[in-house]
Scaffold this motif. Structure first.
Motif, PDB file in Angstrom:
ATOM      1  N   LEU A 119       0.809  -1.221   0.000  1.00 48.74           N
ATOM      2  CA  LEU A 119       0.000   0.000   0.000  1.00 48.74           C
ATOM      3  C   LEU A 119       0.841   1.270   0.000  1.00 48.74           C
ATOM      4  CD1 LEU A 119      -2.706  -1.043   2.625  1.00 48.74           C
ATOM      5  CD2 LEU A 119      -2.896  -1.116   0.133  1.00 48.74           C
ATOM      6  N   MET A 120       2.156   1.147   0.104  1.00 47.23           N
ATOM      7  CA  MET A 120       2.999   2.339   0.225  1.00 47.23           C
ATOM      8  C   MET A 120       2.870   3.272  -0.963  1.00 47.23           C
ATOM      9  SD  MET A 120       4.433   2.558   3.115  1.00 47.23           S
ATOM     10  CE  MET A 120       4.135   1.433   4.489  1.00 47.23           C
ATOM     11  N   HIS A 121       2.748   2.715  -2.144  1.00 51.32           N
ATOM     12  CA  HIS A 121       2.604   3.579  -3.328  1.00 51.32           C
ATOM     13  C   HIS A 121       1.326   4.415  -3.215  1.00 51.32           C
ATOM     14  CE1 HIS A 121       2.703   4.993  -7.463  1.00 51.32           C
ATOM     15  NE2 HIS A 121       1.448   4.593  -7.588  1.00 51.32           N
ATOM     16  N   ASP A 122       0.217   3.784  -2.811  1.00 49.78           N
ATOM     17  CA  ASP A 122      -1.040   4.516  -2.659  1.00 49.78           C
ATOM     18  C   ASP A 122      -0.931   5.589  -1.584  1.00 49.78           C
ATOM     19  OD1 ASP A 122      -2.156   2.943  -4.607  1.00 49.78           O
ATOM     20  OD2 ASP A 122      -3.173   1.599  -3.220  1.00 49.78           O
ATOM     21  N   PHE A 123      -0.294   5.245  -0.462  1.00 47.91           N
ATOM     22  CA  PHE A 123      -0.108   6.237   0.603  1.00 47.91           C
ATOM     23  C   PHE A 123       0.709   7.427   0.099  1.00 47.91           C
ATOM     24  CE2 PHE A 123      -0.397   2.601   3.890  1.00 47.91           C
ATOM     25  CZ  PHE A 123      -1.770   2.742   3.959  1.00 47.91           C
ATOM     26  N   SER A 124       1.771   7.136  -0.618  1.00 49.61           N
ATOM     27  CA  SER A 124       2.641   8.202  -1.121  1.00 49.61           C
ATOM     28  C   SER A 124       1.916   9.083  -2.130  1.00 49.61           C
ATOM     29  CB  SER A 124       3.891   7.589  -1.747  1.00 49.61           C
ATOM     30  OG  SER A 124       4.735   8.584  -2.281  1.00 49.61           O
ATOM     31  N   ALA A 125       1.208   8.439  -3.050  1.00 54.05           N
ATOM     32  CA  ALA A 125       0.509   9.197  -4.095  1.00 54.05           C
ATOM     33  C   ALA A 125      -0.625  10.049  -3.525  1.00 54.05           C
ATOM     34  CB  ALA A 125      -0.028   8.241  -5.150  1.00 54.05           C
ATOM     35  N   LYS A 205      10.000   7.270   0.385  1.00 53.06           N
ATOM     36  CA  LYS A 205      11.201   6.494   0.068  1.00 53.06           C
ATOM     37  C   LYS A 205      10.852   5.025  -0.160  1.00 53.06           C
ATOM     38  CE  LYS A 205      15.648   5.046   2.042  1.00 53.06           C
ATOM     39  NZ  LYS A 205      16.570   5.185   3.204  1.00 53.06           N
ATOM     40  N   LEU A 206      10.017   4.468   0.713  1.00 50.53           N
ATOM     41  CA  LEU A 206       9.622   3.075   0.574  1.00 50.53           C
ATOM     42  C   LEU A 206       8.839   2.847  -0.713  1.00 50.53           C
ATOM     43  CD1 LEU A 206       8.527   2.309   4.255  1.00 50.53           C
ATOM     44  CD2 LEU A 206      10.618   1.526   3.119  1.00 50.53           C
ATOM     45  N   ALA A 207       7.956   3.788  -1.041  1.00 50.48           N
ATOM     46  CA  ALA A 207       7.162   3.663  -2.271  1.00 50.48           C
ATOM     47  C   ALA A 207       8.067   3.635  -3.501  1.00 50.48           C
ATOM     48  CB  ALA A 207       6.165   4.813  -2.364  1.00 50.48           C
ATOM     49  N   ASN A 208       9.073   4.498  -3.519  1.00 49.48           N
ATOM     50  CA  ASN A 208       9.998   4.532  -4.655  1.00 49.48           C
ATOM     51  C   ASN A 208      10.814   3.249  -4.739  1.00 49.48           C
ATOM     52  OD1 ASN A 208       9.203   7.091  -5.495  1.00 49.48           O
ATOM     53  ND2 ASN A 208      10.670   8.121  -4.149  1.00 49.48           N
TER      54      ASN A 208
END
Length: 502
Positions: A119-125, A205-208
């Protein structure tokens, strides 16, 4: 913490009987709400005299995204929704815009949302530019909003922070792949029950990283340890920073006044315990263990069960065991498990709503299980136990690890067998095949932290290690791998200990 086994189960530890009943989440939440309300009122009255102070507090509140690690089962989703309402009620007392509260099961676009990292990408976006913190908590975590704000203000939100209540292994364990074997106490990982937080710079950072380097591990076993390892990145990322205000103390504890979070960590009771006759227990065994393991079951928990049968590859009238006509296999036991499911539907009373399948080295408290099952609706397809995951970063599935015991509602079994989903071989891993089948049916796996493959404090079920290994109880989050003070499962001291506590 969970520990891999050679082929056993788990157990319902008696310590829970000494604790007050829960499944009054509304009561627990209302207590937290009243305490928080008083704090907020005092805070607002004090700060209203100071220019801009209360506005600063509210701006900070909007910078926190609350994520409840919820489940879709009706019992668990209601508890999560109760917590969501409590968070919003506390925030409303500040008189400003409400914070964002997310429920994991409502974000579940695939079966792996509960493992957080996907879910990190969604959180970041969604929140990478207008928020400062993602705060995670379980459905039974109780949050004092004002104290949480005060706590997070101590940390520079422009830097990478991983905050939580620190746990560690006292000894290296197989479940953690013997990580930090020379000194496992150096590596800290968060107690999810106390809540844990990631700063937005770390989330970004985690999302990237996840975008460029997908998750490599096939299995998800102990999520909190695995997340901490991923964030640490072999020293290239932050360690967990212990936060004393993130607590697992009870709401009524004298320590609660210093806590931003607390936890209702006792056995949920949602009414009268289900009747003994409503639970059918199936014990998987084989001829070579008839003399070694079955006597331990009979001397410990068998008398608690009204309906229990032993399924083997050999019919022995003195126990008695039932030969299902499925040859014994050294591993997997899928054929035997599916034969048990079919027998339950076809030969047991149609009024028996629950089936529990355990191994012959499983210890279980039927009394505590009866209390737990009072919280679940047997008319729903319920598949309950300790949840693991396989290939969740790439569209895999969740499953209930068989060693911790598996609980099925009759409705779940009916849907499973009607689907024609079945074993690809008799020695296929039964727990993983069941996970695949239920995933394909859209029936969620329901995780209960009281089921274990070893014996942490407050467990419902515990696996009894094989002869030559040892098993014992320990403190929350600490290793239970092996201890010289523990009793071998077939020793008189061990049997006496179990009998005293069941």
């Amino acid at each position: 913490m969970p520990r891999e086994r050679g082929g056993g189960g788990c157990w319902l530890l008696p310590a829970l009987l000494l604790l007050p009943p829960l499944c009054a989440p509304a009561l627990a939440i209302s207590v937290a709400a009243e305490d928080a309300k008083e704090q907020i009122e005092r805070l607002v009255s004090q700060e209203s005299e100071k220019s801009g102070k209360s506005n600063k507090i509210n701006i900070e509140l909007q910078e926190i995204v609350f994520v409840i690690q919820s489940q879709s089962n009706s019992f668990h989703s209601k508890r999560a929704e109760d917590l969501e309402r409590n968070i919003l009620k506390q925030a409303e007392e500040l008189g400003k815009e409400l914070p964002r509260v997310l429920l994991i099961h409502q974000m579940d676009r695939h079966d792996g949302a509960w493992t957080i990292l996907p879910l990190m990408h969604d959180f970041s976006a969604s929140y990478g530019r207008n928020s400062s913190w993602i705060f995670f908590c379980e459905e039974d975590t109780r949050i004092q909003i004002v104290k949480l704000l005060e706590t997070l203000r101590r940390f520079d939100k422009s830097k990478e922070w991983f905050l939580g209540k620190a746990l560690y292994d006292e000894e290296s364990t197989i479940i953690h792949h013997y990580a930090f074997a020379e000194n496992p106490t150096v590596f800290k990982f968060p107690d999810f029950a106390a809540g844990w937080a990631l700063s937005i710079p770390l989330v970004n950072k985690l999302a990237n990283k996840l975008k460029s380097e997908p998750l490599k591990s096939d299995f998800t076993i102990d999520l909190k340890h695995e997340i901490a390892l991923y964030i640490w990145q072999k020293g290239n990322g932050p360690h967990l920073t212990p936060v004393p205000e993130f607590c697992t103390d009870d709401l009524n504890s004298y320590k609660a006044v210093h806590c931003a979070t607390m936890f209702s960590n006792f056995l949920p009771v949602c009414g009268d315990p289900v009747k003994k006759e409503d639970i059918f227990v199936a014990v998987k065994t084989c001829q070579k263990f008839h003399r070694d393991r079955i006597p331990i079951v009979k001397q410990t928990w068998e008398s608690e069960a009204a309906l229990v049968e032993y399924y083997s590859d050999y019919a022995e009238t003195s126990i008695p065991t039932i030969d299902l006509g499925v040859p014994n296999t050294e591993r997997g036991h899928c054929g035997k498990t599916f034969a048990i499911l079919e027998r339950f539907l076809n030969q047991s009373s149609s009024k028996t709503p629950w089936l529990v399948i355990v191994d012959d080295d499983t210890l279980i408290s039927i009394f505590r299980l009866r209390k737990l099952l009072s919280c679940y609706d047997p008319n729903e397809p319920v598949f309950l136990g300790e949840r693991y995951g396989y290939g969740l970063g790439t569209g895999g599935y969740s499953y209930i690890t068989g060693g911790g015991g598996m609980v099925f509602s009759r409705e779940a079994i009916q849907k499973l067998l009607a689907s024609k989903c079945q074993c690809y071989s008799n020695d296929a891993p039964d727990d993983m095949v069941l996970g695949m089948c239920f995933s394909g049916l859209g029936i969620p796996i329901t995780h209960c932290p009281l089921f274990h493959q070893e014996g942490p404090e407050g467990a419902l079920v515990m696996w009894c290690p094989h002869s030559g290994d040892v098993g014992c109880w320990g403190q929350r989050g600490q290793s239970l791998a092996q201890h010289s003070s523990c009793c071998p499962c077939n020793s008189k001291a061990f049997k006496k200990s179990v009998l005293q506590q069941l």
